[in-house]
Design a protein around this motif. Structure first.
Motif, PDB file in Angstrom:
ATOM      1  N   LEU A   1      -6.125  24.610 -23.485  1.00  0.00           N
ATOM      2  CA  LEU A   1      -6.278  23.758 -22.304  1.00  0.00           C
ATOM      3  C   LEU A   1      -6.700  24.560 -21.074  1.00  0.00           C
ATOM      4  O   LEU A   1      -7.428  24.057 -20.214  1.00  0.00           O
ATOM      5  N   CYS A   2      -6.249  25.795 -20.980  1.00  0.00           N
ATOM      6  CA  CYS A   2      -6.655  26.645 -19.853  1.00  0.00           C
ATOM      7  C   CYS A   2      -8.170  26.818 -19.820  1.00  0.00           C
ATOM      8  O   CYS A   2      -8.788  26.837 -18.746  1.00  0.00           O
ATOM      9  N   ASP A   3      -8.774  26.923 -21.010  1.00  0.00           N
ATOM     10  CA  ASP A   3     -10.230  27.052 -21.090  1.00  0.00           C
ATOM     11  C   ASP A   3     -10.927  25.705 -20.919  1.00  0.00           C
ATOM     12  O   ASP A   3     -11.992  25.624 -20.298  1.00  0.00           O
ATOM     13  N   GLU A   4     -10.338  24.641 -21.486  1.00  0.00           N
ATOM     14  CA  GLU A   4     -10.987  23.325 -21.497  1.00  0.00           C
ATOM     15  C   GLU A   4     -10.898  22.603 -20.156  1.00  0.00           C
ATOM     16  O   GLU A   4     -11.814  21.858 -19.776  1.00  0.00           O
ATOM     17  N   VAL A   5      -9.786  22.800 -19.443  1.00  0.00           N
ATOM     18  CA  VAL A   5      -9.597  22.130 -18.147  1.00  0.00           C
ATOM     19  C   VAL A   5      -9.195  23.188 -17.108  1.00  0.00           C
ATOM     20  O   VAL A   5      -8.037  23.255 -16.678  1.00  0.00           O
ATOM     21  N   PRO A   6     -10.146  24.010 -16.683  1.00  0.00           N
ATOM     22  CA  PRO A   6      -9.807  25.140 -15.808  1.00  0.00           C
ATOM     23  C   PRO A   6      -9.256  24.735 -14.441  1.00  0.00           C
ATOM     24  O   PRO A   6      -8.542  25.519 -13.798  1.00  0.00           O
ATOM     25  N   LYS A   7      -9.548  23.511 -13.983  1.00  0.00           N
ATOM     26  CA  LYS A   7      -9.067  23.078 -12.666  1.00  0.00           C
ATOM     27  C   LYS A   7      -7.593  22.657 -12.689  1.00  0.00           C
ATOM     28  O   LYS A   7      -6.956  22.551 -11.642  1.00  0.00           O
ATOM     29  N   ALA A   8      -7.057  22.408 -13.875  1.00  0.00           N
ATOM     30  CA  ALA A   8      -5.661  21.981 -13.998  1.00  0.00           C
ATOM     31  C   ALA A   8      -4.742  23.188 -14.171  1.00  0.00           C
ATOM     32  O   ALA A   8      -5.155  24.246 -14.659  1.00  0.00           O
ATOM     33  N   THR A   9      -3.486  23.023 -13.776  1.00  0.00           N
ATOM     34  CA  THR A   9      -2.462  24.046 -14.005  1.00  0.00           C
ATOM     35  C   THR A   9      -1.748  23.723 -15.316  1.00  0.00           C
ATOM     36  O   THR A   9      -1.239  22.613 -15.490  1.00  0.00           O
TER      37      THR A   9
ATOM     38  N   ARG B   1      -4.698  17.039  -7.910  1.00  0.00           N
ATOM     39  CA  ARG B   1      -4.046  18.251  -8.414  1.00  0.00           C
ATOM     40  C   ARG B   1      -3.291  17.872  -9.687  1.00  0.00           C
ATOM     41  O   ARG B   1      -2.410  17.005  -9.662  1.00  0.00           O
ATOM     42  N   VAL B   2      -3.632  18.522 -10.776  1.00  0.00           N
ATOM     43  CA  VAL B   2      -3.082  18.143 -12.085  1.00  0.00           C
ATOM     44  C   VAL B   2      -2.301  19.305 -12.685  1.00  0.00           C
ATOM     45  O   VAL B   2      -2.770  20.441 -12.712  1.00  0.00           O
TER      46      VAL B   2
ATOM     47  N   LEU C   1      -8.895  13.310 -14.024  1.00  0.00           N
ATOM     48  CA  LEU C   1      -8.202  13.365 -12.738  1.00  0.00           C
ATOM     49  C   LEU C   1      -8.619  14.594 -11.939  1.00  0.00           C
ATOM     50  O   LEU C   1      -8.744  14.529 -10.704  1.00  0.00           O
ATOM     51  N   SER C   2      -8.856  15.695 -12.620  1.00  0.00           N
ATOM     52  CA  SER C   2      -9.326  16.905 -11.928  1.00  0.00           C
ATOM     53  C   SER C   2     -10.685  16.673 -11.293  1.00  0.00           C
ATOM     54  O   SER C   2     -10.938  17.096 -10.156  1.00  0.00           O
ATOM     55  N   SER C   3     -11.549  15.957 -12.010  1.00  0.00           N
ATOM     56  CA  SER C   3     -12.886  15.673 -11.465  1.00  0.00           C
ATOM     57  C   SER C   3     -12.814  14.708 -10.283  1.00  0.00           C
ATOM     58  O   SER C   3     -13.729  14.645  -9.462  1.00  0.00           O
ATOM     59  N   MET C   4     -11.704  13.932 -10.181  1.00  0.00           N
ATOM     60  CA  MET C   4     -11.503  13.011  -9.062  1.00  0.00           C
ATOM     61  C   MET C   4     -10.853  13.700  -7.868  1.00  0.00           C
ATOM     62  O   MET C   4     -10.577  13.057  -6.836  1.00  0.00           O
ATOM     63  N   GLY C   5     -10.592  14.990  -7.998  1.00  0.00           N
ATOM     64  CA  GLY C   5     -10.030  15.756  -6.888  1.00  0.00           C
ATOM     65  C   GLY C   5      -8.518  15.788  -6.841  1.00  0.00           C
ATOM     66  O   GLY C   5      -7.931  16.289  -5.877  1.00  0.00           O
TER      67      GLY C   5
ATOM     68  N   VAL D   1       0.839  -1.202   0.000  1.00  0.00           N
ATOM     69  CA  VAL D   1       0.000   0.000   0.000  1.00  0.00           C
ATOM     70  C   VAL D   1       0.872   1.249   0.000  1.00  0.00           C
ATOM     71  O   VAL D   1       1.783   1.385   0.809  1.00  0.00           O
ATOM     72  N   LYS D   2       0.604   2.128  -0.917  1.00  0.00           N
ATOM     73  CA  LYS D   2       1.217   3.447  -0.940  1.00  0.00           C
ATOM     74  C   LYS D   2       0.128   4.483  -0.705  1.00  0.00           C
ATOM     75  O   LYS D   2      -1.050   4.192  -0.823  1.00  0.00           O
ATOM     76  N   ASN D   3       0.560   5.679  -0.355  1.00  0.00           N
ATOM     77  CA  ASN D   3      -0.417   6.748  -0.184  1.00  0.00           C
ATOM     78  C   ASN D   3      -1.163   6.993  -1.490  1.00  0.00           C
ATOM     79  O   ASN D   3      -0.599   6.850  -2.576  1.00  0.00           O
ATOM     80  N   LYS D   4      -2.428   7.338  -1.378  1.00  0.00           N
ATOM     81  CA  LYS D   4      -3.222   7.613  -2.577  1.00  0.00           C
ATOM     82  C   LYS D   4      -2.598   8.747  -3.371  1.00  0.00           C
ATOM     83  O   LYS D   4      -2.020   9.681  -2.814  1.00  0.00           O
ATOM     84  N   ILE D   5      -2.724   8.646  -4.669  1.00  0.00           N
ATOM     85  CA  ILE D   5      -2.159   9.674  -5.544  1.00  0.00           C
ATOM     86  C   ILE D   5      -3.024  10.930  -5.485  1.00  0.00           C
ATOM     87  O   ILE D   5      -4.228  10.889  -5.745  1.00  0.00           O
ATOM     88  N   LYS D   6      -2.378  12.024  -5.129  1.00  0.00           N
ATOM     89  CA  LYS D   6      -3.095  13.300  -5.002  1.00  0.00           C
ATOM     90  C   LYS D   6      -2.630  14.328  -6.029  1.00  0.00           C
ATOM     91  O   LYS D   6      -3.370  15.262  -6.349  1.00  0.00           O
ATOM     92  N   SER D   7      -1.408  14.162  -6.530  1.00  0.00           N
ATOM     93  CA  SER D   7      -0.892  15.140  -7.504  1.00  0.00           C
ATOM     94  C   SER D   7      -0.269  14.402  -8.681  1.00  0.00           C
ATOM     95  O   SER D   7       0.443  13.411  -8.503  1.00  0.00           O
ATOM     96  N   VAL D   8      -0.548  14.900  -9.893  1.00  0.00           N
ATOM     97  CA  VAL D   8      -0.089  14.248 -11.122  1.00  0.00           C
ATOM     98  C   VAL D   8       0.506  15.287 -12.066  1.00  0.00           C
ATOM     99  O   VAL D   8      -0.098  16.346 -12.290  1.00  0.00           O
ATOM    100  N   MET D   9       1.663  14.966 -12.614  1.00  0.00           N
ATOM    101  CA  MET D   9       2.263  15.808 -13.653  1.00  0.00           C
ATOM    102  C   MET D   9       2.134  15.075 -14.981  1.00  0.00           C
ATOM    103  O   MET D   9       2.539  13.922 -15.096  1.00  0.00           O
ATOM    104  N   ILE D  10       1.557  15.746 -15.967  1.00  0.00           N
ATOM    105  CA  ILE D  10       1.358  15.181 -17.300  1.00  0.00           C
ATOM    106  C   ILE D  10       2.192  15.977 -18.295  1.00  0.00           C
ATOM    107  O   ILE D  10       2.081  17.205 -18.350  1.00  0.00           O
ATOM    108  N   VAL D  11       3.019  15.307 -19.070  1.00  0.00           N
ATOM    109  CA  VAL D  11       3.754  15.978 -20.144  1.00  0.00           C
ATOM    110  C   VAL D  11       3.098  15.597 -21.465  1.00  0.00           C
ATOM    111  O   VAL D  11       3.090  14.431 -21.862  1.00  0.00           O
TER     112      VAL D  11
END
Length: 453
Positions: free
Chosen positions: A267-275, A253-254, A247-251, A224-234
């Protein structure tokens, strides 16, 4: 069966190869002369150079009476026209590749009005595969059966695992959980194991169980590892878009790194919750500045396999992140695994698995069983197939499994009965309306009765 495949790219060429291997007649069409030449040199099929959206070319390809037309070009609109024309010219059924998220929001309207049998979206399918894999940080791969009731998880046996040196029977007795180790891959080969099979360090195993029992298996084996809370996508292409949105809808940090500035603004318009970060994901300083050492997961989705492998290796060596690497070329998969990249996704295989599942169901539409899902696991060396039993099958249904004569290298790994998950033993039976999940190493099955000797 007779197939016309329009588009000889990654998806089309992989699909045509697998259809031919399963004994079907395939004619491929592409307007790119180099793609046609490459296909002719690598596969024993008929190829036609030309525009698949014209009646002359489709007639030349034998569209009249074809069992299935599959349009897999890179252009959604062209695929839709091909399918619409194919239906008018006599194709019995059509499958269309549609990738644009704007079209996918109205996919039911498109499917119904064009009379499509199936719509495939490799990018969306790949994003779902990656999202599923992030549920269990230790797992290399997660497949879903029975609408999520059964999960098949791939993981690597670590050098310090308490399972090393134990037979599967000893493991089942010790853990007392409802799970089954249904496939094992090691350097010496791939195995569908029996109870006396002994696990070694470095083995890649596939476990079938319900979600809760998979979680318990991981807990009791210190995985068991800690649940994934932050993801970096290239890579901010279509896969990156779909994945960031999920992933943003799952809470989670993307953070998405994309080198094309115009795409970043979209992408800023399409996925506003992501950085969204404008930059080159192969730039080590940028990755460090954006916090690669602190993220829980790193996903490499650029258009170049070599870049994805290098970025994932950097992330693996400079962080504790789970790495997921997109690869298109088959020849790179083993090399990537040797380098320690355990979680690899191949969009073309995910897509062809969906189509092959439909094709095999089509072959035996009147049989006692129907294929619900099909996955290629263990480096594409094993198939996992879910069947739904529509009628009683002689010598199988209602008979204790210990008395059923099943071919070698085949295992019934789970039964779903009225929302209940059964990990079967010798006294269990297969019954009408059950969903049955099998793994097979050698054969390509289109109906459940084929597993019997």
């Amino acid at each position: 069966m007779k197939f016309v495949v329009i588009g000889a790219g990654k998806i089309g060429s992989t699909l045509s190869q697998q259809l031919v291997e399963e004994g079907h007649s395939v004619i491929a069409v592409d307007s790119n002369s180099e793609a046609v030449k490459k296909l002719l040199n690598s596969q024993d099929i008929m190829c036609i150079e030309g525009n698949g959206a014209t009646a002359d070319i489709q007639v030349q390809a034998g569209i009249k009476g074809a069992d299935l037309l599959i349009a897999t070009t890179a252009h959604d609109e062209l695929n839709m026209v091909c399918c619409m024309l194919g239906r008018q010219l006599g194709a019995k059924r059509t499958i269309c590749r549609v990738r644009n998220p704007e079209y996918y929001d109205q996919i039911d309207i498109i499917k119904n009005n064009l009379g499509l049998a199936l719509i495939i979206n490799p990018e969306l399918t790949t994003a779902r595969e990656i999202a599923n894999g992030l549920v269990f940080p230790t797992a290399a791969k997660v497949e879903m059966f029975g609408k999520g009731k059964v999960e098949m998880v791939e993981l690597k046996i670590a050098d310090d695992s308490p399972l090393i040196g134990l037979t599967l029977a000893e493991i089942y007795k010790r853990l007392r959980l409802k799970f089954l180790i249904c496939a094992v891959q090691r350097e010496s080969g791939t195995f569908i194991p029996s109870g006396d099979f002994v696990l070694h360090a470095g083995d890649r195993i596939n476990i079938a169980a319900s979600h809760s029992d998979i979680e318990r298996f991981f807990r009791e084996n210190g995985l068991v590892k800690n649940k994934i809370k932050s993801v970096m996508i290239v890579g901010g292409g279509k896969i990156g878009y779909y994945l960031a949105k999920m992933l943003s809808s799952m809470g989670m940090r993307v953070k998405v790194i994309e080198k094309d500035y115009t795409r970043c603004t979209e992408l800023c318009d399409e996925v506003p919750k992501a950085t969204i970060i404008h930059g080159d994901g192969t730039d080590q300083e940028l990755l460090l500045d954006e916090g690669i050492k602190e993220v829980d997961a790193f996903v490499a989705l650029s258009g170049l396999d070599e870049e994805n492998i290098i970025m994932s290796l950097y992330a693996k060596n400079n962080s504790g992140a789970k790495t997921i690497t997109k690869i298109n070329r088959d020849s790179y998969v083993d090399m990537a695994r040797m380098l320690g990249l355990d979680t690899i996704v191949m969009p073309k295989l995910l897509t062809t698995g969906t189509i092959l599942s439909y094709v095999r169901s089509l072959e035996n539409a009147s049989s006692e069983s129907r294929i619900e899902s099909l996955y290629h696991i263990v480096g594409n060396k094993v198939e996992a197939i879910e069947f739904n039993i529509k009628e009683n099958i002689p010598h199988l249904t209602g008979i204790p499994l210990k008395d059923v004569r099943i071919k070698k290298n085949i295992l019934i790994c789970a039964i779903i009965r009225k929302r209940q998950v059964i990990i079967p033993n010798g006294s269990d039976t297969v019954e009408l309306d059950d969903s049955v999940i099998i793994v097979t190493k050698d054969q390509r099955f289109s109906e459940l009765r084929d597993i019997l000797e």
